[in-house]
Write an enzyme that holds these catalytic residues in place. Sequence first.
Site, PDB file in Angstrom:
ATOM      1  N   LYS A 172       5.194  -2.810 -50.400  1.00 42.48           N
ATOM      2  CA  LYS A 172       3.659  -2.218 -49.983  1.00 42.48           C
ATOM      3  C   LYS A 172       3.259  -1.162 -50.984  1.00 42.48           C
ATOM      4  O   LYS A 172       1.805  -1.934 -50.731  1.00 42.48           O
ATOM      5  CB  LYS A 172       4.520  -1.951 -49.138  1.00 42.48           C
ATOM      6  N   SER A 222       3.213   0.543 -44.375  1.00 45.03           N
ATOM      7  CA  SER A 222       4.710   1.321 -44.242  1.00 45.03           C
ATOM      8  C   SER A 222       4.569   2.949 -44.326  1.00 45.03           C
ATOM      9  O   SER A 222       4.567   3.436 -45.635  1.00 45.03           O
ATOM     10  CB  SER A 222       5.514   0.681 -44.423  1.00 45.03           C
ATOM     11  N   TYR A 261      11.157  -4.052 -51.335  1.00 43.96           N
ATOM     12  CA  TYR A 261      10.644  -3.870 -49.545  1.00 43.96           C
ATOM     13  C   TYR A 261       9.948  -3.150 -50.004  1.00 43.96           C
ATOM     14  O   TYR A 261       8.211  -3.200 -49.686  1.00 43.96           O
ATOM     15  CB  TYR A 261      11.508  -3.712 -48.405  1.00 43.96           C
ATOM     16  N   PRO A 290      23.072   4.421 -46.786  1.00 44.04           N
ATOM     17  CA  PRO A 290      22.320   4.869 -48.295  1.00 44.04           C
ATOM     18  C   PRO A 290      21.089   4.718 -48.076  1.00 44.04           C
ATOM     19  O   PRO A 290      20.107   3.661 -47.940  1.00 44.04           O
ATOM     20  CB  PRO A 290      22.897   3.602 -49.577  1.00 44.04           C
ATOM     21  N   GLY A 291      20.454   5.562 -48.933  1.00 43.35           N
ATOM     22  CA  GLY A 291      18.713   5.629 -48.715  1.00 43.35           C
ATOM     23  C   GLY A 291      18.188   5.686 -47.727  1.00 43.35           C
ATOM     24  O   GLY A 291      16.610   6.114 -47.373  1.00 43.35           O
ATOM     25  N   GLY A 339       4.416 -12.825 -35.146  1.00 45.26           N
ATOM     26  CA  GLY A 339       5.521 -11.863 -35.628  1.00 45.26           C
ATOM     27  C   GLY A 339       5.852 -10.746 -34.102  1.00 45.26           C
ATOM     28  O   GLY A 339       4.877 -10.804 -33.202  1.00 45.26           O
ATOM     29  N   PHE A 379       4.516   3.699 -38.479  1.00 50.29           N
ATOM     30  CA  PHE A 379       5.941   4.528 -38.660  1.00 50.29           C
ATOM     31  C   PHE A 379       6.890   3.690 -37.686  1.00 50.29           C
ATOM     32  O   PHE A 379       7.062   2.534 -38.532  1.00 50.29           O
ATOM     33  CB  PHE A 379       5.618   6.046 -38.037  1.00 50.29           C
ATOM     34  N   ASP A 396       2.229 -21.255 -44.654  1.00 48.27           N
ATOM     35  CA  ASP A 396       2.781 -20.296 -46.076  1.00 48.27           C
ATOM     36  C   ASP A 396       1.598 -19.738 -46.858  1.00 48.27           C
ATOM     37  O   ASP A 396       0.857 -19.893 -46.941  1.00 48.27           O
ATOM     38  CB  ASP A 396       4.043 -20.823 -46.504  1.00 48.27           C
ATOM     39  N   ASN A 407      18.408  -4.993 -38.279  1.00 45.19           N
ATOM     40  CA  ASN A 407      18.383  -3.713 -39.449  1.00 45.19           C
ATOM     41  C   ASN A 407      18.084  -2.992 -38.989  1.00 45.19           C
ATOM     42  O   ASN A 407      18.575  -1.444 -38.539  1.00 45.19           O
ATOM     43  CB  ASN A 407      17.439  -3.683 -40.808  1.00 45.19           C
ATOM     44  N   ASN A 420       4.195 -18.997 -41.304  1.00 44.36           N
ATOM     45  CA  ASN A 420       5.324 -19.986 -41.800  1.00 44.36           C
ATOM     46  C   ASN A 420       6.962 -20.269 -40.532  1.00 44.36           C
ATOM     47  O   ASN A 420       7.318 -20.877 -40.356  1.00 44.36           O
ATOM     48  CB  ASN A 420       5.365 -19.799 -42.918  1.00 44.36           C
TER      49      ASN A 420
HETATM   50  P1  NAD Z   1       7.886  -9.386 -38.398  1.00 39.90           P
HETATM   51  O1  NAD Z   1       9.171 -10.286 -39.629  1.00 39.90           O
HETATM   52  O2  NAD Z   1       8.216 -10.063 -36.885  1.00 39.90           O
HETATM   53  O3  NAD Z   1       6.197 -10.647 -38.847  1.00 39.90           O
HETATM   54  C1  NAD Z   1       5.705 -10.350 -39.622  1.00 39.90           C
HETATM   55  C2  NAD Z   1       5.459 -12.574 -39.270  1.00 39.90           C
HETATM   56  O4  NAD Z   1       4.956 -13.066 -40.794  1.00 39.90           O
HETATM   57  C3  NAD Z   1       6.461 -13.400 -38.621  1.00 39.90           C
HETATM   58  O5  NAD Z   1       6.177 -14.182 -38.112  1.00 39.90           O
HETATM   59  C4  NAD Z   1       6.182 -13.994 -39.893  1.00 39.90           C
HETATM   60  O6  NAD Z   1       7.516 -15.576 -39.771  1.00 39.90           O
HETATM   61  C5  NAD Z   1       5.578 -14.086 -40.673  1.00 39.90           C
HETATM   62  N1  NAD Z   1       5.555 -14.521 -42.144  1.00 39.90           N
HETATM   63  C6  NAD Z   1       6.139 -13.570 -43.447  1.00 39.90           C
HETATM   64  N2  NAD Z   1       6.143 -14.940 -44.611  1.00 39.90           N
HETATM   65  C7  NAD Z   1       5.215 -14.949 -44.519  1.00 39.90           C
HETATM   66  C8  NAD Z   1       4.543 -16.171 -44.830  1.00 39.90           C
HETATM   67  N3  NAD Z   1       4.646 -16.152 -46.776  1.00 39.90           N
HETATM   68  N4  NAD Z   1       3.523 -17.032 -44.910  1.00 39.90           N
HETATM   69  C9  NAD Z   1       3.231 -17.384 -43.742  1.00 39.90           C
HETATM   70  N5  NAD Z   1       4.186 -16.139 -42.213  1.00 39.90           N
HETATM   71  C10 NAD Z   1       4.694 -15.072 -43.238  1.00 39.90           C
HETATM   72  O7  NAD Z   1       7.819  -8.331 -38.105  1.00 39.90           O
HETATM   73  P2  NAD Z   1       6.334  -7.549 -38.211  1.00 39.90           P
HETATM   74  O8  NAD Z   1       7.487  -5.980 -37.950  1.00 39.90           O
HETATM   75  O9  NAD Z   1       5.559  -7.744 -36.976  1.00 39.90           O
HETATM   76  O10 NAD Z   1       6.116  -6.332 -38.925  1.00 39.90           O
HETATM   77  C11 NAD Z   1       4.842  -6.775 -39.429  1.00 39.90           C
HETATM   78  C12 NAD Z   1       4.075  -6.568 -40.519  1.00 39.90           C
HETATM   79  O11 NAD Z   1       3.460  -4.547 -40.849  1.00 39.90           O
HETATM   80  C13 NAD Z   1       4.993  -6.902 -41.481  1.00 39.90           C
HETATM   81  O12 NAD Z   1       4.422  -6.552 -43.512  1.00 39.90           O
HETATM   82  C14 NAD Z   1       6.082  -5.468 -42.102  1.00 39.90           C
HETATM   83  O13 NAD Z   1       6.345  -4.766 -43.735  1.00 39.90           O
HETATM   84  C15 NAD Z   1       4.644  -4.419 -41.819  1.00 39.90           C
HETATM   85  N6  NAD Z   1       6.042  -3.210 -41.120  1.00 39.90           N
HETATM   86  C16 NAD Z   1       6.749  -3.639 -40.177  1.00 39.90           C
HETATM   87  C17 NAD Z   1       7.404  -2.168 -39.266  1.00 39.90           C
HETATM   88  C18 NAD Z   1       8.256  -2.550 -38.402  1.00 39.90           C
HETATM   89  O14 NAD Z   1       9.418  -1.831 -38.378  1.00 39.90           O
HETATM   90  N7  NAD Z   1       8.753  -3.702 -37.735  1.00 39.90           N
HETATM   91  C19 NAD Z   1       7.335  -0.982 -40.397  1.00 39.90           C
HETATM   92  C20 NAD Z   1       6.385  -1.604 -41.005  1.00 39.90           C
HETATM   93  C21 NAD Z   1       5.547  -2.134 -41.769  1.00 39.90           C
HETATM   94  C1  WQD Z   2      16.266   4.828 -37.739  1.00 35.12           C
HETATM   95  C2  WQD Z   2      17.660   5.748 -37.805  1.00 35.12           C
HETATM   96  C3  WQD Z   2      19.334   5.560 -39.202  1.00 35.12           C
HETATM   97  C4  WQD Z   2      20.399   1.524 -37.123  1.00 35.12           C
HETATM   98  C5  WQD Z   2      12.791   0.905 -41.553  1.00 35.12           C
HETATM   99  C6  WQD Z   2      12.297   0.398 -42.403  1.00 35.12           C
HETATM  100  C7  WQD Z   2      10.415   0.891 -42.504  1.00 35.12           C
HETATM  101  C8  WQD Z   2      10.182   0.386 -41.968  1.00 35.12           C
HETATM  102  C9  WQD Z   2      10.557   1.169 -40.417  1.00 35.12           C
HETATM  103  C10 WQD Z   2       9.080  -1.585 -42.325  1.00 35.12           C
HETATM  104  C11 WQD Z   2      17.420   6.187 -38.586  1.00 35.12           C
HETATM  105  C12 WQD Z   2      19.286   5.137 -36.925  1.00 35.12           C
HETATM  106  C13 WQD Z   2      19.690   2.866 -37.133  1.00 35.12           C
HETATM  107  C14 WQD Z   2      21.442   1.742 -37.292  1.00 35.12           C
HETATM  108  C15 WQD Z   2      21.554   4.020 -36.956  1.00 35.12           C
HETATM  109  N1  WQD Z   2      10.051  -0.946 -41.667  1.00 35.12           N
HETATM  110  N2  WQD Z   2      20.504   3.619 -36.961  1.00 35.12           N
HETATM  111  N3  WQD Z   2      22.269   2.829 -36.517  1.00 35.12           N
HETATM  112  O1  WQD Z   2      14.901   3.179 -41.617  1.00 35.12           O
HETATM  113  O2  WQD Z   2      13.195   4.930 -40.227  1.00 35.12           O
HETATM  114  O3  WQD Z   2      12.825   2.748 -41.376  1.00 35.12           O
HETATM  115  O4  WQD Z   2      12.425   0.510 -40.159  1.00 35.12           O
HETATM  116  O5  WQD Z   2       8.091  -1.202 -42.906  1.00 35.12           O
HETATM  117  O6  WQD Z   2      10.066   0.619 -43.922  1.00 35.12           O
HETATM  118  O7  WQD Z   2      12.968   1.471 -43.877  1.00 35.12           O
HETATM  119  O8  WQD Z   2      14.599   2.412 -38.730  1.00 35.12           O
HETATM  120  O9  WQD Z   2      15.206   2.555 -37.379  1.00 35.12           O
HETATM  121  O10 WQD Z   2      16.850   0.894 -39.238  1.00 35.12           O
HETATM  122  O11 WQD Z   2      16.779   3.913 -38.440  1.00 35.12           O
HETATM  123  O12 WQD Z   2      21.866   4.917 -36.908  1.00 35.12           O
HETATM  124  O13 WQD Z   2      22.334   0.025 -36.910  1.00 35.12           O
HETATM  125  O14 WQD Z   2      18.585   5.074 -37.084  1.00 35.12           O
HETATM  126  O15 WQD Z   2      19.626   5.435 -39.400  1.00 35.12           O
HETATM  127  O16 WQD Z   2      18.483   7.139 -38.482  1.00 35.12           O
HETATM  128  P1  WQD Z   2      14.362   3.373 -40.584  1.00 35.12           P
HETATM  129  P2  WQD Z   2      15.695   2.036 -39.000  1.00 35.12           P
END
Ligand code: NAD
Ligand code: WQD
Length: 334
Positions: free
Chosen positions: A152, A124, A148, A292-293, A10, A177, A58, A197, A32
């Site tokens: 966490k 997160s 989600y 929202p949220g 990922g 962050f 998985d 998203n 997976n």
């Molecule tokens: P990502 O989706 O790119 O990577 C996650 C990887 O896990 C993917 O390759 C997916 O195929 C694999 N995966 C998911 N479920 C699985 C399962 N059941 N078995 C095996 N593999 C599985 O996401 P990322 O952005 O690299 O995030 C990594 C971690 O960090 C996640 O736990 C996410 O929740 C957390 N996180 C991400 C962010 C963000 O904004 N990217 C922020 C905070 C926390």
């Molecule tokens: C950033 C800013 C939006 C999209 C999310 C998860 C959080 C963490 C990181 C995993 C905000 C604005 C966004 C768009 C916009 N993930 N925005 N137009 O919401 O801070 O955090 O990702 O753990 O849990 O909630 O990140 O990148 O979605 O948004 O204006 O099309 O961009 O309102 O101010 P967020 P984001």
Amino acid sequence: MSILVTGGAGFIGSHTVVELLERNEKIVIVDNFCNSSPNVLDKIRDITKKDIKFYEVDLLDEKNLEKVFKENDIEAVIHFAGLKAVGESVEQPIKYYHNNITGTLILLKLMQKYNCDKIVFSSSATVYGKPEHLPIKEDFPLSTTNPYGSTKLMIEQIIKDVCISNENFSVAILRYFNPIGAHESGLIGEMPNGIPNNIMPYILKVANGEYNTLTIFGNDYDTHDGTGVRDYIHVVDLARGHLKALDKIRKEKGVQIYNLGTGKGYSVLDLVYMFEKVNKVKINYKIGPRRPGDISACYADVTKAKEELGWKAEKGIEEMCKDAWRFIIKQSKK
Ligand code: NAD
Ligand code: WQD
């Protein structure tokens, strides 16, 4: 002995794998591919010139996950695997709870069975809910607003309880962050499936013409320009934080919790304008309603990671924007 990296194909996992290999750590990846692609593994090989041991498994498949523990001597786990789309988690909570929580329970059970007692967990900033003060410190109250985020928070609690039950256990819970950017080679980056998203993948799709317009979710927040403020962190800096966390849990038992951010907040408009400036591309945007949220502002106090891990983010927002765009350009030239 090896480090098991779950979700290593990922976005954050692949960048961390590169840093681990560059430090000559022995690793095993499990993924997976539910949100990534096998070709990421080739890119990691291209960058590091090293071979990778990989299992397409998985986490919910206990029998095949056990094979990974049987066939490798796993010293520690860096646990990225999980589903991460907030909106989807509201629509499909059972899928999220099952994948993220059951997957982690199976992993922890096997760790216990095979005497593996070290884990770095991807948490997160979402676990801080709506913070009352900024910057956010690790001891702030925790709450969540969507399934989600709840996964966490629940996993943090599960891991803490495992730690209480086993005094040899050592854990680093890393609260990320907003990770953006890509590896400077342009070979690996963020490739979300479907409509993004998160803000940066969306900006990238507007920049390359796939989408016409970015909708900015609200410009009436109590911030310097009315748009939401976040602590964007370069994914390579974030990846390096995992190596520091690994060093820490190799030395100390118990639970350690760290914010990984830069400590600086940028608004959506700051990010859009910076992206336009450094990459010389136009980002069409319009202002829409608040999502929202969403909270108005969120950024980390990073003192604890600096003092206890000797880690701090080095890369600025310019580099994040440049590297993210280089990755997309390189993809389109293939
Ligand atoms: P990502 O989706 O790119 O990577 C996650 C990887 O896990 C993917 O390759 C997916 O195929 C694999 N995966 C998911 N479920 C699985 C399962 N059941 N078995 C095996 N593999 C599985 O996401 P990322 O952005 O690299 O995030 C990594 C971690 O960090 C996640 O736990 C996410 O929740 C957390 N996180 C991400 C962010 C963000 O904004 N990217 C922020 C905070 C926390
Ligand atoms: C950033 C800013 C939006 C999209 C999310 C998860 C959080 C963490 C990181 C995993 C905000 C604005 C966004 C768009 C916009 N993930 N925005 N137009 O919401 O801070 O955090 O990702 O753990 O849990 O909630 O990140 O990148 O979605 O948004 O204006 O099309 O961009 O309102 O101010 P967020 P984001």
